[in-house]
Design an enzyme around this catalytic site. Sequence first.
Site, PDB file in Angstrom:
ATOM      1  N   LYS A  29     119.124  11.562 124.916  1.00  0.00           N
ATOM      2  CA  LYS A  29     118.295  10.628 123.948  1.00  0.00           C
ATOM      3  C   LYS A  29     118.996   9.598 123.454  1.00  0.00           C
ATOM      4  CE  LYS A  29     114.982  10.956 119.957  1.00  0.00           C
ATOM      5  NZ  LYS A  29     114.078  11.620 119.468  1.00  0.00           N
ATOM      6  N   GLU A  44     121.336  13.930 121.664  1.00  0.00           N
ATOM      7  CA  GLU A  44     120.962  12.788 121.032  1.00  0.00           C
ATOM      8  C   GLU A  44     122.108  12.271 119.995  1.00  0.00           C
ATOM      9  OE1 GLU A  44     117.770  12.760 118.285  1.00  0.00           O
ATOM     10  OE2 GLU A  44     118.066  10.508 117.882  1.00  0.00           O
TER      11      GLU A  44
HETATM   12  P1  13P Z   1     112.793   7.693 115.480  1.00  0.00           P
HETATM   13  O1  13P Z   1     112.176   7.035 116.855  1.00  0.00           O
HETATM   14  O2  13P Z   1     112.163   7.254 114.003  1.00  0.00           O
HETATM   15  O3  13P Z   1     114.441   6.971 115.402  1.00  0.00           O
HETATM   16  O4  13P Z   1     113.271   9.114 115.751  1.00  0.00           O
HETATM   17  C1  13P Z   1     113.691   9.575 116.603  1.00  0.00           C
HETATM   18  C2  13P Z   1     114.326  10.838 116.478  1.00  0.00           C
HETATM   19  O5  13P Z   1     113.937  11.844 116.864  1.00  0.00           O
HETATM   20  C3  13P Z   1     115.605  10.774 115.647  1.00  0.00           C
HETATM   21  O6  13P Z   1     116.187  11.735 115.923  1.00  0.00           O
END
Ligand code: 13P
Length: 349
Positions: free
Chosen positions: A218, A176
């Site tokens: 992600k 991510e």
């Molecule tokens: P949000 O959907 O609140 O952005 O969180 C996703 C997430 O896991 C951030 O690391």
Amino acid sequence: MQDKLIETARLLVDGGRGLLAMDESNATCDKRFAKFGIPRTEAARRSYRELLITTPGLGTCISGAILFDDTIRQRKPDGTPYVKLLTDAGIMPGIKVDTGARPLALHPGEKITEGLDGLRARLHDYAEMGARFAKWRAVITIGNGIPTRSCIEANAHALARYAAMCQEAGLVPIVEPEVLMDGDHTLDRCREVTEATLRSVFNQLNMQTVKLEGMVLKANMILPGLHCPTQEPVDVVADITLRSLRRVVPAAVPAIAFLSGGQSGELAFSRLNQMNIIANRAESRLPWRLTFSFARAIQNPALEIWQGNPANRQAAQHALHHRAACSLAALTGHYSAGMATVERKSAAA
Ligand code: 13P
């Protein structure tokens, strides 16, 4: 081992469901509790996380839940481990393994995500506890003169080292690199930064020989900054996000799971829905599945309704399930505008 990784990644994303991120650190959880006057205690955090995990029917919408370190170790008062509750509900347990984003030395306003030291042993322990996948979040901030190359490369390198260790331990890495929405930058600036970041991330993943078939990306949607005066409509955001991701995300990656990143639920669902409408057109031929890995877009109304009061537990679970169902509808192009907010009003009434 590689076959097992590919199979786990497939199970996470192929069944038409998505991920619930509930891996807020204790500090972030407390910050969100404070907004509603919920006590910032270990007991409140445990009750809230148990409320999420035990939501009836959650497994119809959610294929995997990303947990925080405390949660993966906890049990219900009757002794049942949370991991077993999830598995019994058809939800794969995952674990956040980074230890947070801290200031990047000599780079004001930028952050580097930490947690590589000792990670191999922690991954081994989490796998023993039943985790099947892991998450590491890097944050890239857009601002005056930032992000710098140094910040992008340092974070991409850490993500790749993390992903390689996950695969070695038999865990599917959720990679991510989040480009934040904060600021007044344009949608085009977000596109430029997201593409540069993802190019660097995939270079580093290749360098560390991470198997792309056994990971999930992600990603943020390509959005104008929260304070940008021009806010493009849903169809433009969806179209540009997909065009942009096609340029930089290799076809071997099985799925892209979008984060909500502080968008309202309504916008996150509508934009994902539109992307899936585009994806389902025969001429689009996207190489990866598009799914969700939302935290706030799914959790917010539930937290607001719960308020730390056991009497509100069932209504909060109902709201959580509804938001998960909205996310699910957005995977098939069946989300309709207002679905998220209508239910919220009736739940609050
Ligand atoms: P949000 O959907 O609140 O952005 O969180 C996703 C997430 O896991 C951030 O690391």
